[in-house]
Design a protein around this motif. Structure first.
Motif, PDB file in Angstrom:
ATOM      1  N   ARG A 200       0.873   0.590  -4.586  1.00 52.71           N
ATOM      2  CA  ARG A 200       2.094   0.913  -5.305  1.00 52.71           C
ATOM      3  C   ARG A 200       2.104   0.250  -6.689  1.00 52.71           C
ATOM      4  N   ASP A 201       2.733   0.870  -7.638  1.00 49.15           N
ATOM      5  CA  ASP A 201       2.877   0.356  -9.013  1.00 49.15           C
ATOM      6  C   ASP A 201       1.547   0.208  -9.741  1.00 49.15           C
ATOM      7  N   CYS A 202       0.554   1.008  -9.354  1.00 46.75           N
ATOM      8  CA  CYS A 202      -0.743   0.858 -10.000  1.00 46.75           C
ATOM      9  C   CYS A 202      -1.147   2.098 -10.794  1.00 46.75           C
ATOM     10  N   ARG A 203      -0.207   3.009 -11.031  1.00 43.43           N
ATOM     11  CA  ARG A 203      -0.537   4.179 -11.847  1.00 43.43           C
ATOM     12  C   ARG A 203      -0.270   3.870 -13.314  1.00 43.43           C
ATOM     13  N   LEU A 204      -0.947   4.637 -14.143  1.00 47.88           N
ATOM     14  CA  LEU A 204      -0.789   4.448 -15.580  1.00 47.88           C
ATOM     15  C   LEU A 204       0.703   4.522 -15.943  1.00 47.88           C
TER      16      LEU A 204
ATOM     17  N   ARG B 113       0.845  -1.187   0.000  1.00 45.77           N
ATOM     18  CA  ARG B 113       0.000   0.000   0.000  1.00 45.77           C
ATOM     19  C   ARG B 113       0.876   1.231   0.000  1.00 45.77           C
ATOM     20  N   LEU B 114       0.382   2.307  -0.616  1.00 43.08           N
ATOM     21  CA  LEU B 114       1.188   3.531  -0.655  1.00 43.08           C
ATOM     22  C   LEU B 114       1.365   4.111   0.748  1.00 43.08           C
ATOM     23  N   ASP B 115       0.369   3.908   1.641  1.00 47.62           N
ATOM     24  CA  ASP B 115       0.497   4.469   2.997  1.00 47.62           C
ATOM     25  C   ASP B 115       1.145   3.474   3.952  1.00 47.62           C
TER      26      ASP B 115
ATOM     27  N   PHE C  99       4.155  -6.720 -15.796  1.00 49.54           N
ATOM     28  CA  PHE C  99       2.947  -6.297 -16.481  1.00 49.54           C
ATOM     29  C   PHE C  99       2.858  -4.771 -16.474  1.00 49.54           C
ATOM     30  N   ARG C 100       2.613  -4.198 -17.657  1.00 44.96           N
ATOM     31  CA  ARG C 100       2.547  -2.748 -17.747  1.00 44.96           C
ATOM     32  C   ARG C 100       1.098  -2.291 -17.517  1.00 44.96           C
ATOM     33  N   VAL C 101       0.956  -1.220 -16.728  1.00 48.00           N
ATOM     34  CA  VAL C 101      -0.381  -0.675 -16.500  1.00 48.00           C
ATOM     35  C   VAL C 101      -0.734   0.203 -17.686  1.00 48.00           C
TER      36      VAL C 101
END
Lengths: 235, 389, 391
Positions: free
Chosen positions: C162-166, C111-113, C177-179
């Motif tokens: 984390r790692d879930c932005r475009l 998680r980002l937080d 895997f690329r978002v």
């Protein structure tokens, strides 16, 4: 609890006392320069119309309120120069108050109400009890010691209040309309009692009153009007 | 007769009002005690975790099984003393609401690793001897009334038997736990039985191992061995994530997300609301006492005495109410432990919680009495005497 | 005789005279209302995200015994049999069944937080997108292309995981895997990551799928299909409607939140009510003479009772207003917790619904009324002579 005529204490000297309040936005002058000498061991009635400043003067002498100007001396103490806590300590030794509406603590018995000011004196528990008992005897209510204020009549309540005022053997008794809430018979009994405090125990008794009969029990009657002395009559 | 007499009589003067206020404080502290204990109970699983065990799971997902071949490979890693296989079973006893945890484990290694799982030697022998036997926690046994020798039917959700038939486990032992990291609400059965059922018994379900519990040799650095294990499997079929038992347990708490913060927020709001209630009562009280405070001063008592009496009265009121609420909180510990046996296993009210509770009650009392007390201090005697009773 | 009521201004004025005390009890009630409605709005948001979504004409096929996708497992050959052989499944214009075999896994992600959580990833087939149709909206980027190592991510996850932005790269075992897209979906699917099921199977080396989702032909009864497939020899399945499936996934958390809201709100409410009782007792106590005068003027006991009761109901109403003002800003705030039914993180928002506003207001007024009943009764029972005599 007695004093001989030689070392009588309780002499009050008032010089140039002024007092004003702000009510809302306007300033009201209550006392505009009062000079007065009261001898020890006297009963003095302070009389005058409503708003003449007599209650304020009484409160200033008792140290419940602070004068803007002037000087009040009781025996050797300049009480106008005392700080709040010093005033409280001085009151506990030298002043007993009696109020129009008695102001007994409703949850305490007569005995306990009288003992209350004695908590401030260096006395043992037994001494406190005995002294309070004695004060109640003086006002003739020893048999009501265990009653709460709610179980007493108005006259009896005021007599308990007087017992409380004298319990710690103060020099001054200050009474604000002590007969205001009483019928004639009870009022006369209270006035009689205050006179005895001066005559037999040497107290200086100062009472604010509207009661014309009161002056008959006083050695001296002081009239105030619009914040100034209007006349002094000796009995 | 003393000032305490006055205080006591005043408290009893308005019995109803003061009782209501004390009751409000009691209710609030009971709630505090419960919420705070939920949090400390959840956290105690972390703090009491063993310092010589690490947990190996798939780096992809906790729910992704690891190959069985990893068992032997793990045993060869330097510093590893023993390796136990654990599989989450997820069976349902009669109805999903009867939820409790069940694991398939290597019994001998599990018992050797978890000394905190206390059973008699007879129970141990009976469990090891029965492939279909199981070990259940004391709390679980109490909840469902199970005794040694009873058969527990479980419908598999992850491991399903043909035709949806129930699995049947015979109770061979009832354990108690000597540490809070091990709850008393779990069922353990033999891994070999599960594996054999998948291989030969027509059971469907993941064929691998859920997680491995690894006991380390004395003197092994946990930080190093977790890295060593993950490095060992880098490039192998599944990447692993190895954590100390404490970190693994802590993961379940972070999974709760904002729930603990939410509980704390609610607790704060409750106490704040009660503070208002107490301030309110003390304001009413102080208004009634105004004249009395004037009389005390006229008699020669210092100005501060009146304020102190109010403050003390308020603290006494809240202290008594708080004690009542905390006493209730402490005495319902057992009830809640039963009630939330599976959701919050081992619900415990810690002594520190009660101490904090008393401190909070007194602080609320002090804060509640302070405002009226300050007001009383600022009052002129002559005005106080003129006040309406 | 007609009931002579006291004017409305009387309780209002009384509240104003004792405004500090009235305000304190109103605030007590307000905080109870705030907590009560905060928990219930969490539940409303949760329900909105799960149980009240899902279509009636889409069926979910799971392995018998499984209560959620995570527990299920269906072999690929079974999936093909289902797709081709089931008469209830609708077909597209080319006659291809509108059905997809999907995989499901709870990924262990950071998680980002801080901390890690379990984020559901769904392996989909081209037909999945067709069945979802317009319900699925790609709000940023583009949908995944099948055959490539690409994912698209539910909108709320982009800010939480984390790692879930475009443009980010998400590692799953050895697969990178690329978002390529961010999507929105009415319901529970927004908490998920979507990926080509075959690519996911390759990355985690697990061929088994978790469910089949299929669009039903018009007029098909899913219940009948469920009965039919329950004991099927070749492909025994547990079948339920998509809507019913989602509802079954929220049962525990939804009811836990309801119980929690009622319990804690209730306990706080009791405390607040005690506060209101105190205020009203003091109000009655200090107005003893006033009551005596009213009685001697000829007002009835009922009129006095109602007037005092109205006063405390008004305190409750003021509490409701303040409490709801405190809670309204929560509306729309997204939060996440683990849904222990599926053991995955569910992202959802606080939802203040009109029904909730009404419930909270009723709750507050009832608190005020109960709190004021005893004091109002006390006032109404006074004898005029006693009341006048007391100082």
């Amino acid at each position: 609890m007695s004093s001989s005529s030689q070392d009588r204490r309780g002499r009050i000297s008032i010089a140039g006392v002024r007092k004003s309040y702000t009510r809302g936005t306007e300033e009201v002058t209550v006392l505009s320069g009062v000079d007065l000498e009261i001898e020890a061991g006297r009963v003095v009635a302070l009389m005058g119309p409503s708003g003449s400043g007599k209650s304020t003067l009484l409160n200033l002498i008792g140290g419940l309120d602070v004068a803007d100007e002037g000087r009040i001396t009781v025996d050797d103490t300049v009480i106008t120069a005392l700080r709040a806590d010093e005033l409280a300590a001085w009151r506990s030794r030298h002043v007993g108050f009696v109020f129009q509406s008695f102001n007994l603590i409703p949850v305490l018995t007569a005995q306990e109400n009288v003992e209350l000011p004695l908590l401030l004196q260096p006395l043992s528990k037994a001494q406190r009890k005995e002294q309070a008992r004695y004060a109640l005897e003086i006002v003739g209510l020893a048999d009501r010691a265990g009653h709460r204020p709610g179980q007493l009549s108005g006259g009896q309540e005021q007599r308990v209040a007087i017992a409380r005022a004298i319990a710690s053997d103060p020099t001054l008794i200050l009474a604000d309309e002590p007969t205001g809430d009483l019928d004639r018979t009870n009022a006369d009994a209270v006035l009689q009692m205050l006179r005895r405090l001066a005559d037999e125990l040497g107290k200086t008794v100062l009472m604010v009153t509207h009661d014309n009969a009161a002056s008959a029990f006083a050695h001296q009657t002081v009239h105030l009007d619009k914040g100034a002395l209007a006349g002094v009559a000796h009995a | 007769m003393s000032l305490f007499t006055l205080l006591r009589r005043n408290l009893l003067r308005h019995k109803l009002r003061n009782a209501l206020t004390a009751l409000a404080v009691a209710v609030a502290l009971f709630l505090f005690c419960f919420l705070y204990s939920v949090i400390t109970t959840l956290k105690s699983a972390v703090t009491s975790s063993s310092a010589d065990r690490v947990v190996v799971q798939s780096a992809v997902s906790l729910f992704m099984d690891l190959p069985k071949t990893y068992t032997a490979k793990l045993a060869d890693v330097e510093g590893v003393e023993s390796v136990a296989r654990w599989n989450w079973f997820g069976g349902v006893y009669r109805d999903p609401s009867n939820f409790f945890a069940q694991f398939a484990v290597d019994p001998e290694i599990f018992l050797a690793q978890f000394k905190e799982c206390v059973i008699t030697p007879e129970e141990r022998a009976a469990w090891l001897a029965d492939r279909r036997g199981c070990l259940i926690g004391r709390a679980l046994a109490r909840k469902f009334g199970w005794k040694i020798g009873d058969t527990i039917p479980l419908i598999g959700t992850i491991y399903t038997r043909p035709e949806g038939a129930a699995w049947e486990f015979t109770v061979r032992g009832i354990y108690s736990s000597s540490k809070t990291n091990l709850d008393e609400s779990t069922l353990w059965f033999q891994y070999e039985f599960l594996d054999e059922s998948i291989v030969n018994g027509g059971v469907q379900g993941p064929k691998g191992v859920g997680v491995f519990y690894v006991k380390t040799k004395p003197g092994t650095s946990l930080a190093e061995i977790t890295q060593r294990i993950d490095a060992r499997f880098e490039g192998d079929e599944q990447r692993t994530l190895t954590q100390t038992e404490a970190a693994f347990q802590a993961g379940f708490i972070t999974m709760l997300g904002s729930v603990p913060a939410f509980l704390s927020g609610i607790g704060g709001a409750v106490l704040f609301a009660i503070l208002f209630s107490v301030v309110n009562t003390m304001m009413i009280t102080s208004r009634e006492r105004t004249k009395e405070l004037g009389v005390l001063q006229a008699l020669g008592f210092r100005r501060a005495i009146g304020a102190r009496l109010l403050l003390f009265e308020s603290m006494l009121l809240c202290g008594l109410g708080g004690l009542a609420g905390l006493a209730l909180g402490a005495s319902t510990e057992g009830t809640f432990r039963e009630m939330f046996g599976t959701q919050i296993p081992g619900y415990t009210v810690e002594p520190l919680t009660l101490v904090i509770g008393v401190a909070i009650a007194l602080a609320v009392g002090a804060a509640g009495g302070l405002f009226p007390a300050l007001q009383a201090r600022g009052l002129r005697v002559a005005d106080a005497l003129r006040a309406e009773a | 005789m007609a009931l002579k009521l006291l004017p409305l201004a009387y309780p209002l004025r009384s509240l104003r005279v004792r405004w500090t005390s009235s305000a304190y009890s109103a605030i007590g009630i307000a905080l109870s209302v705030a907590v009560f409605s905060a928990i219930l709005s969490l539940r409303a948001g949760f329900q909105e995200a799960f149980s009240e979504t899902g279509r009636e004409d889409v069926a979910i096929y799971l392995r018998p015994g499984a209560t959620s996708e995570g527990e299920s497992g269906i072999r690929k050959e079974q999936i093909e049999l289902l797709k081709k052989g089931r008469p209830e499944i609708a077909t597209d214009a080319d006659g291809v069944p509108l059905a997809a075999g999907e995989s499901y896994l709870a990924l262990n992600l950071a998680r980002l937080d801080g901390g890690t959580t379990n984020v559901p990833i769904r392996g989909i087939e081209p037909m999945s997108l067709k069945v979802h149709g317009a319900d699925l909206r790609v709000v940023e980027g583009r949908p995944i292309s099948f055959g490539a190592d690409e994912v698209m991510v539910g909108r709320p996850l982009a800010n939480r995981i984390r790692d879930c932005r475009l443009g980010d790269t998400l590692q799953i075992n050895y697969g990178k895997f690329r978002v390529v897209g961010i999507f929105d979906h009415g319901g529970a699917y927004t908490s998920e990551i979507w990926v080509d099921a075959d690519r996911l199977a390759g990355a985690v080396k697990r061929e088994v799928r978790q469910r089949v989702m299929a669009q039903m032909k018009p007029g098909v009864s899913i219940e009948t299909v469920a009965q039919e497939l329950e004991g099927d020899k070749q492909t025994p399945m547990k079948v339920l409607g998509e809507r019913a499936y989602f509802a079954s996934q929220t049962g525990a958390l939804g009811s836990t939140l309801l119980v929690l809201g009622l319990l804690i709100g209730g306990i706080m409410g009791i405390a607040a009510m005690l506060g209101a009782t105190n205020t009203m007792l003091a109000s009655v106590g200090s107005r003893t003479r006033e009551v005596g005068i009213l009685l001697s003027l000829g007002f009835g006991r009922l009129a006095i009772f109602l007037s005092f009761l109205l006063e405390s109901a008004l305190i409750g109403l003021a509490g409701a207003a303040v409490g709801l003002l405190l809670v309204v800003p929560l509306n729309g705030i997204e939060t996440g917790t683990t849904n222990f039914q599926t053991f995955t993180e569910a992202t959802f928002a606080f939802r203040i619904t009109p029904g909730l506003l009404l419930d909270a207001t009723i709750f507050a007024v009832v608190l005020g009324l109960i709190g004021g009943a005893a004091p109002a009764w006390k006032a109404a029972r006074m004898l005029p002579t006693q009341a006048l005599r007391r100082q």
